[in-house]
Design a protein around this motif. Structure first.
Motif, mmCIF file in Angstrom:
data_model
loop_
_atom_site.group_PDB
_atom_site.id
_atom_site.type_symbol
_atom_site.label_atom_id
_atom_site.label_comp_id
_atom_site.label_asym_id
_atom_site.label_seq_id
_atom_site.Cartn_x
_atom_site.Cartn_y
_atom_site.Cartn_z
ATOM 1 N N ASP A 8 1.162 -1.331 -0.212
ATOM 2 C CA ASP A 8 0.153 -0.122 0.179
ATOM 3 C C ASP A 8 1.479 1.363 0.800
ATOM 4 O OD1 ASP A 8 -1.730 1.804 0.969
ATOM 5 O OD2 ASP A 8 -2.336 0.726 1.688
ATOM 6 N N ALA A 9 1.084 2.065 -1.657
ATOM 7 C CA ALA A 9 1.962 2.776 -1.854
ATOM 8 C C ALA A 9 1.610 4.390 -0.831
ATOM 9 C CB ALA A 9 2.171 3.155 -2.595
ATOM 10 N N ARG A 10 0.558 4.055 -0.183
ATOM 11 C CA ARG A 10 0.376 5.588 0.599
ATOM 12 C C ARG A 10 0.841 5.787 2.005
ATOM 13 N NH1 ARG A 10 -6.199 4.624 2.358
ATOM 14 N NH2 ARG A 10 -5.293 2.403 2.574
ATOM 15 N N ILE A 11 1.529 7.483 1.948
ATOM 16 C CA ILE A 11 2.410 7.582 2.984
ATOM 17 C C ILE A 11 2.072 8.766 3.106
ATOM 18 C CG2 ILE A 11 3.684 8.386 1.401
ATOM 19 C CD1 ILE A 11 6.287 7.554 2.768
ATOM 20 N N ALA A 12 2.238 8.840 4.959
ATOM 21 C CA ALA A 12 2.428 10.854 5.656
ATOM 22 C C ALA A 12 3.507 10.480 5.951
ATOM 23 C CB ALA A 12 1.074 10.997 6.118
ATOM 24 N N VAL A 13 4.459 12.063 6.080
ATOM 25 C CA VAL A 13 5.426 12.552 6.500
ATOM 26 C C VAL A 13 5.599 14.051 6.978
ATOM 27 C CG1 VAL A 13 7.616 12.964 6.224
ATOM 28 C CG2 VAL A 13 6.529 11.097 4.771
ATOM 29 N N VAL A 14 5.487 14.124 8.746
ATOM 30 C CA VAL A 14 5.805 14.744 9.318
ATOM 31 C C VAL A 14 7.129 15.525 9.129
ATOM 32 C CG1 VAL A 14 5.814 16.333 11.505
ATOM 33 C CG2 VAL A 14 3.762 14.908 10.070
ATOM 34 N N VAL A 15 7.467 16.243 9.243
ATOM 35 C CA VAL A 15 8.424 17.108 9.597
ATOM 36 C C VAL A 15 8.848 18.317 10.291
ATOM 37 C CG1 VAL A 15 11.103 18.781 8.028
ATOM 38 C CG2 VAL A 15 9.732 16.534 7.040
ATOM 39 N N ASP A 16 9.073 18.598 11.212
ATOM 40 C CA ASP A 16 8.787 19.677 11.911
ATOM 41 C C ASP A 16 10.387 20.051 13.475
ATOM 42 O OD1 ASP A 16 8.626 17.623 13.442
ATOM 43 O OD2 ASP A 16 7.218 17.695 14.976
ATOM 44 N N ASP A 17 9.722 20.980 13.657
ATOM 45 C CA ASP A 17 11.120 21.844 14.736
ATOM 46 C C ASP A 17 10.089 22.628 15.592
ATOM 47 O OD1 ASP A 17 13.669 22.538 15.174
ATOM 48 O OD2 ASP A 17 13.291 24.242 14.383
ATOM 49 N N GLY A 18 11.257 22.902 16.412
ATOM 50 C CA GLY A 18 10.869 23.930 18.023
ATOM 51 C C GLY A 18 10.475 23.619 18.842
ATOM 52 N N GLU A 19 10.327 23.872 19.722
ATOM 53 C CA GLU A 19 9.895 23.811 21.546
ATOM 54 C C GLU A 19 9.362 24.114 21.945
ATOM 55 O OE1 GLU A 19 12.974 22.192 24.026
ATOM 56 O OE2 GLU A 19 14.860 22.272 22.203
ATOM 57 N N GLY A 20 8.912 25.131 21.746
ATOM 58 C CA GLY A 20 7.979 26.456 22.662
ATOM 59 C C GLY A 20 6.597 26.320 21.915
ATOM 60 N N TYR A 21 5.489 26.530 21.886
ATOM 61 C CA TYR A 21 4.555 26.422 21.909
ATOM 62 C C TYR A 21 4.629 26.907 20.309
ATOM 63 C CZ TYR A 21 -0.246 26.826 19.995
ATOM 64 O OH TYR A 21 -1.555 26.949 19.264
ATOM 65 N N GLY A 22 4.842 28.709 20.645
ATOM 66 C CA GLY A 22 5.572 30.068 19.703
ATOM 67 C C GLY A 22 6.776 29.863 18.622
ATOM 68 N N GLU A 23 7.590 28.778 18.755
ATOM 69 C CA GLU A 23 8.363 28.528 17.932
ATOM 70 C C GLU A 23 8.200 26.891 16.582
ATOM 71 O OE1 GLU A 23 11.456 26.625 20.667
ATOM 72 O OE2 GLU A 23 11.675 28.950 21.641
ATOM 73 N N LEU A 24 6.456 26.833 17.357
ATOM 74 C CA LEU A 24 6.834 25.428 16.077
ATOM 75 C C LEU A 24 6.836 25.462 14.822
ATOM 76 C CD1 LEU A 24 3.659 23.458 18.854
ATOM 77 C CD2 LEU A 24 6.582 22.773 18.817
ATOM 78 N N ARG A 25 6.568 24.586 14.069
ATOM 79 C CA ARG A 25 7.141 25.391 12.305
ATOM 80 C C ARG A 25 6.843 23.571 12.223
ATOM 81 N NH1 ARG A 25 12.449 27.053 10.200
ATOM 82 N NH2 ARG A 25 13.556 26.312 11.535
ATOM 83 N N GLY A 26 6.105 23.064 10.780
ATOM 84 C CA GLY A 26 6.443 22.288 10.493
ATOM 85 C C GLY A 26 5.852 22.256 9.204
ATOM 86 N N VAL A 27 6.139 20.993 8.607
ATOM 87 C CA VAL A 27 5.105 20.556 7.372
ATOM 88 C C VAL A 27 4.942 18.992 7.075
ATOM 89 C CG1 VAL A 27 5.574 20.391 4.602
ATOM 90 C CG2 VAL A 27 7.013 22.414 5.643
#
Length: 156
Positions: free
Chosen positions: A70-89
């Motif tokens: 089943d070739a379906r895939i999801a990927v998360v790339v994220d960064d940050g520690e405090g709430y106001g620093e969180l970012r990702g794709v």
């Protein structure tokens, strides 16, 4: 449009921000599906090139065997520690197998650039080492979502 949707659009990364973020980050989390629909998540190294996420995976892994079925895939790339620093794709779509399995270094035009970028990023080397255990997956996202909570400070 709701306030939540408006805020979501304001904290989205621009394409340039997203590309820079995916280029600089080192680890992603990859979700695949088992035959019973149960998710499996694991960390991988990757490179971002040409609008695709190139994943270098062990070919005898649960991830690999699940993607073969089943070739379906999801990927998360994220960064940050405090709430106001969180970012990702988050990227979703279907994995494609590229090159031989396992990868031994046979000529493959699609892998020239990923195999130039990967060893520099992870090993400080200019030549891609081939260990006979790994091979390439490409995710060209069907859906891509990004967020950068650092932009919230600009919304207040």
């Amino acid at each position: 449009m709701t306030d939540t949707q408006r805020r979501g659009r304001r904290i989205m990364m621009t394409p340039e921000e997203r590309d820079a973020f995916l280029t600089e980050q080192r680890t992603c989390r990859v979700a695949t599906l088992g035959p019973d629909g149960a998710p499996h998540i694991g960390a991988l190294w990757f490179v971002w090139h040409g609008g695709s996420l190139w994943l270098y995976s062990i070919t005898r892994s649960l991830r690999w065997s699940q993607l073969r079925k089943d070739a379906r895939i999801a990927v998360v790339v994220d960064d940050g520690e405090g709430y106001g620093e969180l970012r990702g794709v988050e990227l979703t779509g279907r994995a494609e197998f590229v090159g031989e399995t396992p990868r031994t270094g046979e000529p493959c035009p699609e892998l020239v650039e990923p195999e130039r970028l990967f060893p520099v990023k992870y090993f400080g080397m200019t030549e891609m080492p081939h260990d006979g255990r790994h091979a390439w997956l490409r995710l060209t996202p069907e859906k891509l979502t990004s967020w950068d909570f650092r932009k919230l400070a600009d919304l207040t």
